[in-house]
Motif scaffolding. Structure first.
Motif, short mmCIF file in Angstrom:
data_model
loop_
_atom_site.label_atom_id
_atom_site.label_comp_id
_atom_site.label_asym_id
_atom_site.label_seq_id
_atom_site.Cartn_x
_atom_site.Cartn_y
_atom_site.Cartn_z
N VAL A 5 0.81 -1.18 0.04
CA VAL A 5 0.13 0.08 -0.41
C VAL A 5 1.03 0.80 0.19
O VAL A 5 1.80 1.74 0.91
CB VAL A 5 -1.14 0.24 1.54
CG1 VAL A 5 -1.74 1.73 1.26
CG2 VAL A 5 -1.89 -1.40 1.17
N ALA A 6 0.63 1.38 -1.15
CA ALA A 6 2.19 3.22 -1.17
C ALA A 6 1.20 4.25 -0.60
O ALA A 6 -0.01 4.66 -0.66
CB ALA A 6 1.98 3.42 -2.30
N LEU A 7 1.65 4.74 0.32
CA LEU A 7 1.44 6.25 0.48
C LEU A 7 2.16 7.71 0.62
O LEU A 7 3.26 8.04 0.30
CB LEU A 7 1.68 5.99 2.77
CG LEU A 7 1.11 7.65 3.72
CD1 LEU A 7 0.01 8.08 3.26
CD2 LEU A 7 1.57 7.41 4.70
N THR A 8 1.22 8.49 -0.78
CA THR A 8 1.74 9.82 -0.51
C THR A 8 0.96 10.61 -1.27
O THR A 8 -0.08 10.49 -0.57
CB THR A 8 1.66 9.51 -2.71
OG1 THR A 8 2.67 10.52 -3.52
CG2 THR A 8 0.40 9.00 -3.62
N LYS A 122 3.94 -0.50 -9.14
CA LYS A 122 4.51 -1.48 -8.42
C LYS A 122 3.68 -1.55 -7.03
O LYS A 122 4.46 -2.68 -5.75
CB LYS A 122 5.51 -0.70 -7.79
CG LYS A 122 7.18 -0.66 -9.55
CD LYS A 122 7.45 -1.76 -9.67
CE LYS A 122 8.65 -1.31 -10.94
NZ LYS A 122 8.93 -2.53 -11.57
N VAL A 123 2.75 -1.37 -7.14
CA VAL A 123 1.77 -1.30 -6.25
C VAL A 123 0.50 -1.76 -5.61
O VAL A 123 0.08 -2.17 -7.00
CB VAL A 123 1.81 0.16 -4.87
CG1 VAL A 123 3.26 0.74 -4.55
CG2 VAL A 123 1.05 1.01 -5.99
N ASN A 124 -0.10 -2.70 -4.92
CA ASN A 124 -0.99 -2.70 -4.80
C ASN A 124 -2.67 -1.61 -4.44
O ASN A 124 -3.72 -1.82 -5.67
CB ASN A 124 -1.71 -3.85 -3.90
CG ASN A 124 -0.52 -5.12 -4.15
OD1 ASN A 124 0.21 -5.50 -3.60
ND2 ASN A 124 -0.98 -5.76 -4.75
N ARG A 125 -1.96 -0.99 -3.84
CA ARG A 125 -3.42 0.09 -3.67
C ARG A 125 -2.13 1.59 -3.38
O ARG A 125 -1.49 1.94 -2.63
CB ARG A 125 -4.39 -0.42 -2.16
CG ARG A 125 -5.46 0.74 -2.18
CD ARG A 125 -6.55 -0.10 -1.40
NE ARG A 125 -7.76 0.24 -1.38
CZ ARG A 125 -8.23 -0.25 -2.92
NH1 ARG A 125 -8.90 -0.57 -3.04
NH2 ARG A 125 -9.89 1.08 -2.05
N ALA A 168 -5.70 7.88 -7.22
CA ALA A 168 -5.93 7.39 -5.39
C ALA A 168 -6.72 6.33 -5.21
O ALA A 168 -7.63 6.13 -6.21
CB ALA A 168 -6.03 8.43 -5.01
N HIS A 169 -7.20 5.44 -4.60
CA HIS A 169 -7.90 4.48 -4.09
C HIS A 169 -8.38 4.49 -3.14
O HIS A 169 -9.63 5.14 -2.62
CB HIS A 169 -7.09 3.34 -3.98
CG HIS A 169 -6.75 2.46 -4.87
ND1 HIS A 169 -5.36 2.57 -5.95
CD2 HIS A 169 -6.78 1.80 -6.29
CE1 HIS A 169 -4.52 1.45 -6.83
NE2 HIS A 169 -5.97 1.64 -7.36
#
Length: 205
Positions: A5-8, A122-125, A168-169
């Motif tokens: 889970v990416a946090l951006t 590269k990320v799932n969410r 964004a999810h």
């Protein structure tokens, strides 16, 4: 396989605040800014390359002065791209290396330039942190002791909110009420824990 889970979010949106809330709930957090600081520690190869490029004026007590370095980077696109091309491949390599050693089924990966560097595949969410421009400017000035004009310049260089919203999810609005942020983090933590377990279960069938 690790569920990532990416946090951006843009500068000053509160990535450290939110990632710390996930940590308090027992979530593994891999922060690219922490990795970057490790990679450019005094004496490292990257440290020497950066000093060679920008000169000893960026040093303070033999440590990189991030404020001075930031000014050099954001005053020149060429300088910024040079540093990003030097650091980012290694930061991402170290990130996935750390993930491979985690025992948990999912983790938070803090990546400020996830959208700009097209790392979303590269990320799932993706969690996007958002807040008012006014709050961004206030927080960065307070944190980094730089001018309003400098903050606006950094914000302008980063991807627009409109573009970030496309990828964004999940969105966390971090304007003033920390309790609201904590509640959202708690809900998302439970959701990601469920989803990551469900995906692993399906793959094992």
């Amino acid at each position: 396989m690790m569920y990532i889970v990416a946090l951006t979010g843009g500068i000053g949106t509160g990535k450290t605040t939110v990632s710390n809330e996930f940590k308090k709930l027992g979530v593994d957090v891999i922060d690219t800014d922490v990795i970057a600081k490790y990679l450019i520690k005094p004496g490292s190869n990257l440290f020497k390359k950066i000093v060679k490029k920008f000169g000893k004026s960026i040093l303070e007590n033999n440590i990189l002065n991030r404020k001075i370095l930031r000014k050099k980077i954001f005053s020149s696109k060429q300088n910024r791209m040079w540093l990003e091309n030097l650091l980012h491949p290694l930061i991402y390599y170290e990130s996935f290396k750390l993930m491979s050693h985690l025992k948990s089924k999912w983790c938070i990966w803090v990546v400020p330039l996830l959208i700009e560097k097209k790392m979303f595949n590269k990320v799932n969410r993706i969690i996007l942190l958002d807040c008012s421009i006014k709050n961004q400017i206030y927080r960065v000035i307070k944190r980094d002791s730089i001018t309003k004009q400098e903050v606006k310049k950094i914000i302008k260089i980063q991807a627009s909110k409109k573009k970030k919203y496309i990828f964004a999810h999940d969105i966390i609005y971090n304007n003033s009420d920390l309790n609201d942020v904590k509640k959202k983090v708690y809900i998302l933590k439970n959701f990601y824990t469920y989803v990551s377990k469900n995906i692993v279960h399906k793959k094992n069938i």
